[in-house]
Scaffold this active site. Sequence first.
Site, PDB file in Angstrom:
ATOM      1  N   LYS A  12       0.800  -1.275  -0.059  1.00  0.00           N
ATOM      2  CA  LYS A  12      -0.054   0.069   0.033  1.00  0.00           C
ATOM      3  C   LYS A  12       0.936   1.257  -0.043  1.00  0.00           C
ATOM      4  CE  LYS A  12      -3.896  -2.098   2.017  1.00  0.00           C
ATOM      5  NZ  LYS A  12      -5.029  -2.293   3.359  1.00  0.00           N
ATOM      6  N   TYR A  52     -12.270  -1.888  -3.517  1.00  0.00           N
ATOM      7  CA  TYR A  52     -12.941  -2.066  -2.172  1.00  0.00           C
ATOM      8  C   TYR A  52     -14.288  -1.757  -2.005  1.00  0.00           C
ATOM      9  CZ  TYR A  52      -8.296  -2.413   0.108  1.00  0.00           C
ATOM     10  OH  TYR A  52      -6.995  -2.839   0.934  1.00  0.00           O
ATOM     11  N   PHE A  60     -15.369   4.020   6.976  1.00  0.00           N
ATOM     12  CA  PHE A  60     -13.971   4.304   6.520  1.00  0.00           C
ATOM     13  C   PHE A  60     -13.984   4.404   5.112  1.00  0.00           C
ATOM     14  CE2 PHE A  60     -13.890  -0.044   7.838  1.00  0.00           C
ATOM     15  CZ  PHE A  60     -13.510  -0.498   6.664  1.00  0.00           C
ATOM     16  N   ARG A  88      -2.408 -14.277   4.265  1.00  0.00           N
ATOM     17  CA  ARG A  88      -3.012 -13.599   5.540  1.00  0.00           C
ATOM     18  C   ARG A  88      -2.353 -13.748   6.815  1.00  0.00           C
ATOM     19  NH1 ARG A  88      -7.127 -10.201   4.304  1.00  0.00           N
ATOM     20  NH2 ARG A  88      -7.921 -10.397   6.000  1.00  0.00           N
ATOM     21  N   THR A  94      -5.604  -6.845  10.906  1.00  0.00           N
ATOM     22  CA  THR A  94      -5.956  -5.558  10.059  1.00  0.00           C
ATOM     23  C   THR A  94      -5.395  -4.213  10.880  1.00  0.00           C
ATOM     24  OG1 THR A  94      -7.646  -6.597   9.201  1.00  0.00           O
ATOM     25  CG2 THR A  94      -7.717  -3.971   9.123  1.00  0.00           C
ATOM     26  N   ASN A 115      -1.989   0.559   6.707  1.00  0.00           N
ATOM     27  CA  ASN A 115      -1.546  -0.900   7.223  1.00  0.00           C
ATOM     28  C   ASN A 115      -0.726  -1.800   6.275  1.00  0.00           C
ATOM     29  OD1 ASN A 115      -3.593  -1.698   5.623  1.00  0.00           O
ATOM     30  ND2 ASN A 115      -4.685  -2.725   7.354  1.00  0.00           N
ATOM     31  N   HIS A 118      -2.085  -5.322   1.561  1.00  0.00           N
ATOM     32  CA  HIS A 118      -3.487  -6.173   1.136  1.00  0.00           C
ATOM     33  C   HIS A 118      -3.048  -7.529   0.849  1.00  0.00           C
ATOM     34  CE1 HIS A 118      -7.173  -7.219  -0.577  1.00  0.00           C
ATOM     35  NE2 HIS A 118      -6.481  -7.641  -1.489  1.00  0.00           N
ATOM     36  N   GLU A 129      -9.388 -10.607  -7.900  1.00  0.00           N
ATOM     37  CA  GLU A 129      -8.328  -9.580  -7.797  1.00  0.00           C
ATOM     38  C   GLU A 129      -7.290  -9.691  -8.788  1.00  0.00           C
ATOM     39  OE1 GLU A 129      -9.612  -8.480  -3.044  1.00  0.00           O
ATOM     40  OE2 GLU A 129      -7.690  -9.469  -3.564  1.00  0.00           O
TER      41      GLU A 129
END
Length: 142
Positions: A12, A52, A60, A88, A94, A115, A118, A129
């Site tokens: 990110k 998203y 958010f 993950r 998160t 964070n 992704h 994706e």
Amino acid sequence: MSELQKTFSIIKPDAVSTGKAGKIISLLEDSGFRIVGLRMTKLSQSQAEGFYAVHSERPFYRSLVTFMTEGPVIVMALEREDAVKKLREVMGATNPANAAEGTVRKLYAESIERNAIHGSDAPETAADELQYFFTAIELNQL
Ligand code: ATP
Ligand code: MG
């Protein structure tokens, strides 16, 4: 023996701008992932909104779209056994405050929003994706 699987990841804007991309890629490789596709790009507003969209009703959402478009990101196709679940695990929770020691988010995330990384949350999401960011020709070469 479980099959090789592909998953999708984004480094990110927070992690790219603070110079953590190389360390994150190293951590992923050291965790058994092979990089089978990688590109630096900058998300447009509509790309981030679409990516998203599942969160469009969350409080958010607007802030998340602004964050994800603030600077370059690195999109990656990653391969290993049980890739979706393992990514993950390596990412961590998160919220970095809840992330386990040694995870990407524990090491590099700034906040629950900023964070660092992704990762797709299920094999079906990973397939969608990957197609969102890589062409059919690229995916066939992976
Ligand atoms: P990602 O989908 O980016 O891999 P995730 O699956 O761990 O992350 P999601 O619940 O899907 O978490 O949320 C998507 C992203 O939205 C988070 O990674 C984070 O950047 C942002 N986000 C999630 N919850 C919050 C929150 N409470 N406040 C601000 N931003 C949030
Ligand atoms: Mg998610």
